[in-house]
Motif scaffolding. Sequence first.
Motif, mmCIF file in Angstrom:
data_model
loop_
_atom_site.group_PDB
_atom_site.id
_atom_site.type_symbol
_atom_site.label_atom_id
_atom_site.label_comp_id
_atom_site.label_asym_id
_atom_site.label_seq_id
_atom_site.Cartn_x
_atom_site.Cartn_y
_atom_site.Cartn_z
ATOM 1 N N ALA A 127 0.740 -1.286 -0.022
ATOM 2 C CA ALA A 127 0.062 -0.042 -0.114
ATOM 3 C C ALA A 127 0.925 1.254 -0.067
ATOM 4 N N PRO A 128 0.540 2.198 -0.983
ATOM 5 C CA PRO A 128 -0.515 2.279 -1.550
ATOM 6 C C PRO A 128 -0.493 1.745 -3.097
ATOM 7 N N GLU A 129 0.237 0.849 -3.380
ATOM 8 C CA GLU A 129 0.577 0.368 -4.797
ATOM 9 C C GLU A 129 -0.840 0.167 -5.785
ATOM 10 N N ALA A 130 -1.790 -0.394 -4.941
ATOM 11 C CA ALA A 130 -3.057 -0.787 -6.052
ATOM 12 C C ALA A 130 -3.768 0.556 -6.324
ATOM 13 N N ASP A 131 -3.734 1.423 -5.092
ATOM 14 C CA ASP A 131 -4.496 2.565 -5.733
ATOM 15 C C ASP A 131 -3.681 3.426 -6.672
ATOM 16 N N PHE A 132 -2.447 3.672 -6.428
ATOM 17 C CA PHE A 132 -1.528 4.057 -7.212
ATOM 18 C C PHE A 132 -1.301 3.666 -8.775
ATOM 19 N N LEU A 133 -1.359 2.127 -8.946
ATOM 20 C CA LEU A 133 -1.493 1.693 -10.126
ATOM 21 C C LEU A 133 -2.981 1.827 -10.984
ATOM 22 N N ALA A 134 -3.714 2.001 -10.037
ATOM 23 C CA ALA A 134 -5.238 2.085 -10.505
ATOM 24 C C ALA A 134 -5.228 3.441 -11.250
ATOM 25 N N LYS A 135 -4.612 4.671 -10.568
ATOM 26 C CA LYS A 135 -4.986 6.046 -11.261
ATOM 27 C C LYS A 135 -3.927 5.946 -12.625
ATOM 28 N N LEU A 136 -2.839 5.191 -12.373
ATOM 29 C CA LEU A 136 -2.062 5.184 -13.821
ATOM 30 C C LEU A 136 -2.814 4.686 -15.097
ATOM 31 N N LYS A 137 -3.572 3.393 -14.666
ATOM 32 C CA LYS A 137 -4.359 2.874 -15.620
ATOM 33 C C LYS A 137 -5.197 3.805 -16.293
ATOM 34 N N LYS A 138 -5.756 4.867 -15.510
ATOM 35 C CA LYS A 138 -6.677 5.785 -15.930
ATOM 36 C C LYS A 138 -6.252 6.869 -16.841
ATOM 37 N N ILE A 139 -4.872 6.975 -17.152
ATOM 38 C CA ILE A 139 -4.280 8.138 -17.787
ATOM 39 C C ILE A 139 -4.025 7.496 -19.331
ATOM 40 N N GLU A 140 -4.692 8.363 -20.052
ATOM 41 C CA GLU A 140 -4.553 8.011 -21.500
ATOM 42 C C GLU A 140 -2.904 8.237 -21.986
ATOM 43 N N GLY A 141 -2.501 7.272 -22.629
ATOM 44 C CA GLY A 141 -1.102 7.226 -23.115
ATOM 45 C C GLY A 141 -0.412 6.478 -22.339
ATOM 46 N N VAL A 142 -0.587 6.281 -21.013
ATOM 47 C CA VAL A 142 0.188 5.317 -20.090
ATOM 48 C C VAL A 142 -0.202 3.752 -20.452
ATOM 49 N N THR A 143 0.854 2.843 -20.795
ATOM 50 C CA THR A 143 0.929 1.328 -21.005
ATOM 51 C C THR A 143 1.885 0.734 -20.213
ATOM 52 N N MET A 144 1.779 -0.428 -20.289
ATOM 53 C CA MET A 144 2.677 -1.441 -19.692
ATOM 54 C C MET A 144 3.046 -1.096 -18.077
ATOM 55 N N ILE A 145 1.954 -1.233 -17.554
ATOM 56 C CA ILE A 145 2.142 -0.836 -16.127
ATOM 57 C C ILE A 145 2.641 -2.047 -15.245
ATOM 58 N N GLU A 146 3.716 -2.317 -14.854
ATOM 59 C CA GLU A 146 4.215 -3.364 -13.965
ATOM 60 C C GLU A 146 4.785 -2.956 -12.698
ATOM 61 N N THR A 147 5.155 -4.079 -11.963
ATOM 62 C CA THR A 147 5.922 -3.957 -10.711
ATOM 63 C C THR A 147 6.982 -4.998 -10.701
ATOM 64 N N GLN A 148 7.905 -4.763 -9.748
ATOM 65 C CA GLN A 148 8.874 -5.462 -9.457
ATOM 66 C C GLN A 148 9.581 -5.495 -8.177
ATOM 67 N N THR A 149 10.016 -6.387 -7.506
ATOM 68 C CA THR A 149 10.524 -6.380 -6.274
ATOM 69 C C THR A 149 12.051 -6.834 -6.500
ATOM 70 N N ILE A 150 13.133 -5.954 -5.983
ATOM 71 C CA ILE A 150 14.515 -6.335 -6.548
ATOM 72 C C ILE A 150 15.189 -5.885 -5.015
ATOM 73 N N THR A 151 16.386 -6.008 -5.163
ATOM 74 C CA THR A 151 17.340 -5.384 -4.083
ATOM 75 C C THR A 151 17.996 -3.985 -4.755
ATOM 76 N N ASN A 152 18.318 -2.996 -3.742
ATOM 77 C CA ASN A 152 18.764 -1.696 -4.145
ATOM 78 C C ASN A 152 19.557 -1.403 -3.131
ATOM 79 N N MET A 153 20.891 -1.578 -3.225
ATOM 80 C CA MET A 153 21.976 -1.273 -2.533
ATOM 81 C C MET A 153 22.705 0.098 -2.819
ATOM 82 N N GLU A 154 23.059 0.828 -1.986
ATOM 83 C CA GLU A 154 24.018 1.946 -2.246
ATOM 84 C C GLU A 154 25.431 1.299 -2.035
ATOM 85 N N ILE A 155 26.112 1.377 -3.189
ATOM 86 C CA ILE A 155 27.809 1.050 -3.016
ATOM 87 C C ILE A 155 28.603 1.740 -3.006
#
Length: 147
Positions: free
Chosen positions: A119-147
Amino acid sequence: MKTTTAILAAFSTSASAFVPSTPAFQRQTLSLDAVSLANGAMSFDRVCREWRCKFEGDKSDSESLEAISKVVDEYLPEIKKVSNDATVNRLVCGGCLDFKLMTTVPLEDFGPWEEKEFAPEADFLAKLKKIEGVTMIETQTITNMEI
């Protein structure tokens, strides 16, 4: 959650992760629960949830990118409340028309966030889906380390 838990469990049975074996890097401060990868060559103690999509138009005057920006502004305060140590990065590629929002949290905060379905992923993505011209909405879980 089961999938991420299984992945993290698999990582934890291997060696260090995201920590180069150079002596200078051994000074880094990782949490005691850092997960090791690549036979000890790397480790991680921060996990990122990435929300991404494609937008249309030129990056300098794209109406869809402008609309995405408004959604980010709307949800940013809530996103930052996910963890006291959350970092949020916005990435935009004008060449391939990619938009990415990356929220990185300490490993110990990731599980509780995942249990809340990011949260708030589902709501955020739902709003993106309503925007004309926005496509390929995806999510991913990854590590992100500052080195």
